[in-house]
Design a protein around this motif. Structure first.
Motif, PDB file in Angstrom:
ATOM      1  N   ALA A 259     -22.357  67.480  -2.576  1.00  0.00           N
ATOM      2  CA  ALA A 259     -23.704  67.420  -2.003  1.00  0.00           C
ATOM      3  C   ALA A 259     -24.592  66.493  -2.814  1.00  0.00           C
ATOM      4  O   ALA A 259     -24.467  66.400  -4.042  1.00  0.00           O
ATOM      5  CB  ALA A 259     -24.317  68.818  -1.942  1.00  0.00           C
ATOM      6  N   PHE A 260     -25.511  65.826  -2.101  1.00  0.00           N
ATOM      7  CA  PHE A 260     -26.450  64.898  -2.730  1.00  0.00           C
ATOM      8  C   PHE A 260     -27.847  65.153  -2.176  1.00  0.00           C
ATOM      9  O   PHE A 260     -28.014  65.424  -0.985  1.00  0.00           O
ATOM     10  CB  PHE A 260     -26.060  63.445  -2.441  1.00  0.00           C
ATOM     11  CG  PHE A 260     -24.698  63.069  -2.939  1.00  0.00           C
ATOM     12  CD1 PHE A 260     -23.565  63.332  -2.178  1.00  0.00           C
ATOM     13  CD2 PHE A 260     -24.540  62.461  -4.173  1.00  0.00           C
ATOM     14  CE1 PHE A 260     -22.304  62.988  -2.630  1.00  0.00           C
ATOM     15  CE2 PHE A 260     -23.279  62.106  -4.632  1.00  0.00           C
ATOM     16  CZ  PHE A 260     -22.159  62.377  -3.860  1.00  0.00           C
ATOM     17  N   ALA A 261     -28.832  65.050  -3.044  1.00  0.00           N
ATOM     18  CA  ALA A 261     -30.225  65.142  -2.611  1.00  0.00           C
ATOM     19  C   ALA A 261     -30.704  63.757  -2.223  1.00  0.00           C
ATOM     20  O   ALA A 261     -30.522  62.795  -2.981  1.00  0.00           O
ATOM     21  CB  ALA A 261     -31.091  65.708  -3.729  1.00  0.00           C
ATOM     22  N   TRP A 262     -31.289  63.661  -1.021  1.00  0.00           N
ATOM     23  CA  TRP A 262     -31.978  62.441  -0.616  1.00  0.00           C
ATOM     24  C   TRP A 262     -33.465  62.684  -0.855  1.00  0.00           C
ATOM     25  O   TRP A 262     -34.099  63.470  -0.152  1.00  0.00           O
ATOM     26  CB  TRP A 262     -31.700  62.132   0.854  1.00  0.00           C
ATOM     27  CG  TRP A 262     -30.351  61.499   1.087  1.00  0.00           C
ATOM     28  CD1 TRP A 262     -29.347  61.355   0.189  1.00  0.00           C
ATOM     29  CD2 TRP A 262     -29.885  60.925   2.312  1.00  0.00           C
ATOM     30  NE1 TRP A 262     -28.268  60.727   0.756  1.00  0.00           N
ATOM     31  CE2 TRP A 262     -28.569  60.445   2.067  1.00  0.00           C
ATOM     32  CE3 TRP A 262     -30.425  60.759   3.581  1.00  0.00           C
ATOM     33  CZ2 TRP A 262     -27.802  59.823   3.055  1.00  0.00           C
ATOM     34  CZ3 TRP A 262     -29.661  60.141   4.569  1.00  0.00           C
ATOM     35  CH2 TRP A 262     -28.365  59.668   4.303  1.00  0.00           C
ATOM     36  N   ASP A 267     -40.673  57.150  -3.138  1.00  0.00           N
ATOM     37  CA  ASP A 267     -39.596  56.206  -2.861  1.00  0.00           C
ATOM     38  C   ASP A 267     -38.269  56.946  -2.703  1.00  0.00           C
ATOM     39  O   ASP A 267     -38.053  58.007  -3.307  1.00  0.00           O
ATOM     40  CB  ASP A 267     -39.491  55.173  -3.989  1.00  0.00           C
ATOM     41  CG  ASP A 267     -40.748  54.332  -4.129  1.00  0.00           C
ATOM     42  OD1 ASP A 267     -41.108  53.983  -5.276  1.00  0.00           O
ATOM     43  OD2 ASP A 267     -41.374  54.040  -3.086  1.00  0.00           O
ATOM     44  N   PHE A 268     -37.383  56.346  -1.931  1.00  0.00           N
ATOM     45  CA  PHE A 268     -36.091  56.995  -1.694  1.00  0.00           C
ATOM     46  C   PHE A 268     -35.184  56.885  -2.923  1.00  0.00           C
ATOM     47  O   PHE A 268     -35.115  55.853  -3.584  1.00  0.00           O
ATOM     48  CB  PHE A 268     -35.381  56.361  -0.496  1.00  0.00           C
ATOM     49  CG  PHE A 268     -34.014  56.942  -0.247  1.00  0.00           C
ATOM     50  CD1 PHE A 268     -33.874  58.137   0.433  1.00  0.00           C
ATOM     51  CD2 PHE A 268     -32.876  56.301  -0.725  1.00  0.00           C
ATOM     52  CE1 PHE A 268     -32.616  58.683   0.656  1.00  0.00           C
ATOM     53  CE2 PHE A 268     -31.618  56.839  -0.504  1.00  0.00           C
ATOM     54  CZ  PHE A 268     -31.484  58.033   0.187  1.00  0.00           C
ATOM     55  N   GLY A 292     -48.965  64.774 -10.946  1.00  0.00           N
ATOM     56  CA  GLY A 292     -49.862  64.631  -9.814  1.00  0.00           C
ATOM     57  C   GLY A 292     -49.214  64.905  -8.473  1.00  0.00           C
ATOM     58  O   GLY A 292     -49.892  64.931  -7.448  1.00  0.00           O
ATOM     59  N   THR A 293     -47.862  65.111  -8.463  1.00  0.00           N
ATOM     60  CA  THR A 293     -47.165  65.383  -7.205  1.00  0.00           C
ATOM     61  C   THR A 293     -47.358  66.837  -6.804  1.00  0.00           C
ATOM     62  O   THR A 293     -47.149  67.744  -7.612  1.00  0.00           O
ATOM     63  CB  THR A 293     -45.660  65.081  -7.340  1.00  0.00           C
ATOM     64  OG1 THR A 293     -45.493  63.697  -7.658  1.00  0.00           O
ATOM     65  CG2 THR A 293     -44.931  65.397  -6.042  1.00  0.00           C
ATOM     66  N   THR A 294     -47.763  67.057  -5.573  1.00  0.00           N
ATOM     67  CA  THR A 294     -47.936  68.428  -5.085  1.00  0.00           C
ATOM     68  C   THR A 294     -46.935  68.778  -3.987  1.00  0.00           C
ATOM     69  O   THR A 294     -46.702  69.955  -3.719  1.00  0.00           O
ATOM     70  CB  THR A 294     -49.357  68.624  -4.532  1.00  0.00           C
ATOM     71  OG1 THR A 294     -49.585  67.687  -3.475  1.00  0.00           O
ATOM     72  CG2 THR A 294     -50.393  68.428  -5.632  1.00  0.00           C
ATOM     73  N   VAL A 295     -46.349  67.751  -3.347  1.00  0.00           N
ATOM     74  CA  VAL A 295     -45.386  67.988  -2.270  1.00  0.00           C
ATOM     75  C   VAL A 295     -44.063  67.322  -2.633  1.00  0.00           C
ATOM     76  O   VAL A 295     -44.018  66.132  -2.954  1.00  0.00           O
ATOM     77  CB  VAL A 295     -45.901  67.449  -0.923  1.00  0.00           C
ATOM     78  CG1 VAL A 295     -44.840  67.639   0.159  1.00  0.00           C
ATOM     79  CG2 VAL A 295     -47.188  68.153  -0.524  1.00  0.00           C
ATOM     80  N   PHE A 296     -42.985  68.111  -2.588  1.00  0.00           N
ATOM     81  CA  PHE A 296     -41.642  67.640  -2.903  1.00  0.00           C
ATOM     82  C   PHE A 296     -40.867  67.493  -1.587  1.00  0.00           C
ATOM     83  O   PHE A 296     -40.740  68.444  -0.825  1.00  0.00           O
ATOM     84  CB  PHE A 296     -40.959  68.645  -3.832  1.00  0.00           C
ATOM     85  CG  PHE A 296     -39.565  68.276  -4.220  1.00  0.00           C
ATOM     86  CD1 PHE A 296     -38.479  68.848  -3.573  1.00  0.00           C
ATOM     87  CD2 PHE A 296     -39.327  67.364  -5.234  1.00  0.00           C
ATOM     88  CE1 PHE A 296     -37.190  68.517  -3.937  1.00  0.00           C
ATOM     89  CE2 PHE A 296     -38.042  67.029  -5.606  1.00  0.00           C
ATOM     90  CZ  PHE A 296     -36.968  67.602  -4.954  1.00  0.00           C
ATOM     91  N   LYS A 297     -40.360  66.280  -1.312  1.00  0.00           N
ATOM     92  CA  LYS A 297     -39.667  66.013  -0.046  1.00  0.00           C
ATOM     93  C   LYS A 297     -38.218  65.632  -0.314  1.00  0.00           C
ATOM     94  O   LYS A 297     -37.941  64.778  -1.159  1.00  0.00           O
ATOM     95  CB  LYS A 297     -40.351  64.873   0.720  1.00  0.00           C
ATOM     96  CG  LYS A 297     -41.738  65.187   1.218  1.00  0.00           C
ATOM     97  CD  LYS A 297     -42.363  63.978   1.906  1.00  0.00           C
ATOM     98  CE  LYS A 297     -41.567  63.545   3.116  1.00  0.00           C
ATOM     99  NZ  LYS A 297     -42.219  62.413   3.831  1.00  0.00           N
TER     100      LYS A 297
END
Length: 323
Positions: A259-262, A267-268, A292-297
């Protein structure tokens, strides 16, 4: 007197001689050959065509018998009607007396028409089903807190003229609605879509909890789809309030899974997940979000023997839950 008797005997011999060469007043012509209108035939299974036999010389008469050396491939009746049964080659023979003619019959498989059983769209309560794809058969829909009645599901098939769509509505909440797409000419040929409805009870992902988890079959648009079982997911904020702990498990029956996280932050990037001991299809990793990051995608790509599948993109609000 002797001369009279001799005359009678001569007349009898003449009459006898004439009657042996005629059938009443009609000459009998014995066949010396037989011809067919076709020496070869090509038919699809289920098709028929009639062979015509001609006796020679012209005016010859006789009873023609018909046989097939492989009736499991092609049959022939006493009128010369050839019917293709199954793929292969058969020899059909017409016989009269000691004379015969043959026709080679080649039978191909019956033409198969493939009917598209995919749906073009699914709606519930008038709203389009988010993430719908025709080749994905199972969906999970969480309705807003306080919803009492199950929404009505409607669907449209791709092949409207050759299929029938039957919707069985969810009777209560939580509940499940099903959509069956069946071929009109063969109702045993069908595909079933499932929509599982739940109601947000205030503790599900997105309602303010720091952890969100669940299962799904929804894949990233444009990427290979999952089978019927799909995958599980989990996002959790670490005790330091900054790191994000992710966990994914592939539920489909595959071997050699990695498995890999995208990542999309913003940035990708791609990062391999770590296997969980004791489960060769479950993976985890802790990511440190940038200041400063509040949302993890991210989405999760499962690679396995013979293929791959990619989950939908999740948005996890650090310290709160999934959006």
């Amino acid at each position: 007197m002797k001369r009279q008797n001799l005359l009678i005997l001569l007349l009898g011999a003449i009459v006898f001689s004439v009657s042996c060469g005629k059938d009443g007043d009609k000459d009998i012509v014995t066949p010396d050959g037989i011809l067919l209108n076709n020496n070869t035939l090509s038919l699809a299974a289920g098709e028929s065509e009639t062979l015509t036999a001609t006796l020679t010389p012209k005016g010859a008469e006789g009873t023609v018998s018909w046989t097939s050396d492989k009736p499991e491939v092609a049959t022939v009746d006493d009128k010369g009607l050839v019917t293709a049964v199954a793929e292969g080659t058969a020899i059909v023979e017409a016989t009269v007396g000691s004379h015969s003619a043959q026709c080679t019959v080649t039978v191909t498989e019956e033409d198969v028409v493939i009917v598209d059983l995919n749906l073009a769209s699914i709606t519930y309560g008038g709203a389009s089903l988010e993430g719908f794809q025709g080749n994905v058969l199972s969906y999970d829909v969480e309705l807003p807190e306080g919803t009492v009645d199950a929404p009505q599901v409607a669907a449209t098939a791709v092949a409207v003229a050759s299929t029938e769509v039957t919707v069985t509505q969810a009777e209560a909440l939580p509940g499940t609605a099903t959509v069956v797409v069946a071929e009109k000419a063969n109702t045993a040929n069908k595909k079933t879509y499932v929509i599982n409805f739940t109601v947000d009870d205030g503790s599900n992902p997105g309602s303010g909890d720091a952890e969100c988890s669940g299962s799904s079959t929804v894949n990233l648009e444009g990427q290979p789809a999952f089978d019927t079982n799909g995958y599980t997911y989990s996002f959790k904020t670490a005790e330091n309030g900054k790191d994000v702990i992710v966990e994914f498990e592939l539920l489909d029956d595959q071997i050699g899974v990695v498995a890999f996280a995208w990542l999309y932050n913003p940035d990708f990037a791609e990062a391999q997940l770590d296997p969980v001991a004791g489960n060769d299809k479950k993976f985890t990793k802790t990511f440190t979000a940038a200041d400063g990051t509040t949302v993890f995608k991210m989405a999760c790509k499962f690679a396995f023997a013979g293929g791959m599948a990619v989950t939908k993109v999740f948005e996890y609000k650090i310290g709160e839950g999934c959006n």
